[in-house]
Design an enzyme around this catalytic site. Sequence first.
Site, PDB file in Angstrom:
ATOM      1  N   ASP A   1      -2.236  -2.986  12.811  1.00 39.35           N
ATOM      2  CA  ASP A   1      -2.235  -3.710  11.539  1.00 39.35           C
ATOM      3  C   ASP A   1      -2.733  -5.136  11.790  1.00 39.35           C
ATOM      4  O   ASP A   1      -2.354  -5.760  12.773  1.00 39.35           O
ATOM      5  CB  ASP A   1      -0.825  -3.749  10.939  1.00 39.35           C
ATOM      6  CG  ASP A   1      -0.373  -2.380  10.418  1.00 39.35           C
ATOM      7  OD1 ASP A   1      -1.178  -1.427  10.424  1.00 39.35           O
ATOM      8  OD2 ASP A   1       0.800  -2.285   9.991  1.00 39.35           O
TER       9      ASP A   1
ATOM     10  N   HIS B   1      -1.181   2.671  16.128  1.00 38.91           N
ATOM     11  CA  HIS B   1      -0.423   3.741  15.468  1.00 38.91           C
ATOM     12  C   HIS B   1      -1.329   4.548  14.550  1.00 38.91           C
ATOM     13  O   HIS B   1      -2.445   4.138  14.238  1.00 38.91           O
ATOM     14  CB  HIS B   1       0.779   3.164  14.712  1.00 38.91           C
ATOM     15  CG  HIS B   1       0.433   2.133  13.675  1.00 38.91           C
ATOM     16  ND1 HIS B   1       0.102   0.836  13.989  1.00 38.91           N
ATOM     17  CD2 HIS B   1       0.360   2.212  12.323  1.00 38.91           C
ATOM     18  CE1 HIS B   1      -0.148   0.156  12.884  1.00 38.91           C
ATOM     19  NE2 HIS B   1      -0.007   0.969  11.852  1.00 38.91           N
TER      20      HIS B   1
ATOM     21  N   HIS C   1      -4.963   2.736  14.457  1.00 40.58           N
ATOM     22  CA  HIS C   1      -5.317   1.337  14.188  1.00 40.58           C
ATOM     23  C   HIS C   1      -4.133   0.452  14.554  1.00 40.58           C
ATOM     24  O   HIS C   1      -3.012   0.925  14.700  1.00 40.58           O
ATOM     25  CB  HIS C   1      -5.646   1.142  12.697  1.00 40.58           C
ATOM     26  CG  HIS C   1      -4.446   1.347  11.806  1.00 40.58           C
ATOM     27  ND1 HIS C   1      -3.958   2.607  11.488  1.00 40.58           N
ATOM     28  CD2 HIS C   1      -3.605   0.463  11.209  1.00 40.58           C
ATOM     29  CE1 HIS C   1      -2.887   2.479  10.717  1.00 40.58           C
ATOM     30  NE2 HIS C   1      -2.634   1.196  10.536  1.00 40.58           N
TER      31      HIS C   1
ATOM     32  N   LYS D   1       0.864  -1.184   0.000  1.00 38.79           N
ATOM     33  CA  LYS D   1       0.000   0.000   0.000  1.00 38.79           C
ATOM     34  C   LYS D   1       0.897   1.230   0.000  1.00 38.79           C
ATOM     35  O   LYS D   1       1.635   1.461   0.963  1.00 38.79           O
ATOM     36  CB  LYS D   1      -0.918   0.002   1.219  1.00 38.79           C
ATOM     37  CG  LYS D   1      -1.962   1.113   1.186  1.00 38.79           C
ATOM     38  CD  LYS D   1      -2.895   1.048   2.389  1.00 38.79           C
ATOM     39  CE  LYS D   1      -3.893   2.195   2.368  1.00 38.79           C
ATOM     40  NZ  LYS D   1      -4.228   2.641   3.737  1.00 38.79           N
TER      41      LYS D   1
HETATM   42  O1  LIG Z   1       2.280   6.048   6.716  1.00 38.33           O
HETATM   43  C1  LIG Z   1       2.706   5.382   7.663  1.00 38.33           C
HETATM   44  O2  LIG Z   1       3.824   5.577   8.151  1.00 38.33           O
HETATM   45  C2  LIG Z   1       1.877   4.294   8.281  1.00 38.33           C
HETATM   46  C3  LIG Z   1       0.762   3.808   7.420  1.00 38.33           C
HETATM   47  C4  LIG Z   1       0.010   2.707   8.085  1.00 38.33           C
HETATM   48  O3  LIG Z   1      -0.056   2.604   9.280  1.00 38.33           O
HETATM   49  C5  LIG Z   1      -0.667   1.684   7.276  1.00 38.33           C
HETATM   50  O4  LIG Z   1      -0.712   1.830   6.030  1.00 38.33           O
HETATM   51  O5  LIG Z   1      -1.162   0.695   7.872  1.00 38.33           O
HETATM   52 FE   LIG Z   2      -0.691   0.576   9.900  1.00 41.14          FE
END
Ligand SMILES: O=C(O)CCC(=O)C(=O)O
Ligand SMILES: [Fe+2]
Length: 346
Positions: free
Chosen positions: A232, A286, A230, A211
Amino acid sequence: MAARVESLASSGIQSIPKEYIRPQEELSSISDVFAEEKKHDGPQVPTIDLLDIQSDDPVVRERCREELKKAAEQWGVMHLVNHGIPDDLIERVKKAGEVFFTLPIEEKEKYANDQGSGKIQGYGSKLANNASGQLEWEDYFFHLVFPEDKRDLSIWPKTPSDYTAATSEYARLLRQLATKIMSSLSLGLGLEEGRLEKETGGLEEILLQMKINYYPKCPQPELALGVEAHTDVSALTFILHNMVPGLQLFYEGKWVTAKCVPNSIIMHIGDTIEILSNGKYKSILHRGLVNKERVRISWAVFCEPPKEKIILKPLPELVTEKEPAKFPPRTFAQHIHHKLFRKGEE
Ligand SMILES: O=C(O)CCC(=O)C(=O)O
Ligand SMILES: [Fe+2]
């Protein structure tokens, strides 16, 4: 079609639409990310040097594995250095994503996903999923990158021309890194080294999903989030970024801003390994802040178990009378569904 945050950002608006404004209770915790990054007091995300993870010297190797284990237990997130993925390859991956996002929005729309019809891969933005209509200040590109026989190369960015080669090679090397990390984490639980990988689906079934998060400049960064708080759902997540701060970790009741560590890869322990380890390894909450000065881009690769084939639950060796199972058995799909449902209840 969903409105792109990039088009909102470039329209010159001075105040953001209400859907992007966080609820009152959350606003007090959001502050200027550049000021936050300069703070050096308080707890900091650990940096783990992987140079010795496969050393022939057992003492040297153990020292490295112990550091990784400690970081996985205490934080569930860390900066990895000497991870073995060449810096020039990482630069190519980042360049490719940056060039793609530099294309005009009309060009990127040719790659648009269609969540309504189940086409989740491609260019997208968050769709409101509850009554509040809450949105995030980002656009993204999402696609499966490994294993190779499950990829759909026809939907990958064709511009720039190096995108596919660079991203494929990066995914292949990350997959190898994931094996090393899971081996070490397995040993850290007193299990056979192949165990966590096997329980997550092994070489055949573990999926790597990329992503690319694109966070445009935001005129009111103190009111919005790029990604809301959230954990992961993955087993492991590996993150690159363009050296603009934004990632925050909720540690001991406070939001800690991750520093930008040169040539590092950020790694999260996700819910999948938290569940298998019965909570010994942490999946940390995070979120991502945005700012008004610089576009931020991050590249997250989620290493995931198959949706239905595996039932995730604490490994029996880690469940005792004193430490009963902290998580009920669920497939990965059920786990995701359960989280979404709980959120609706909040
Ligand atoms: O952009 C970020 O550093 C974290 C993105 C994130 O937490 C995610 O895509 O699950
Ligand atoms: Fe994340």
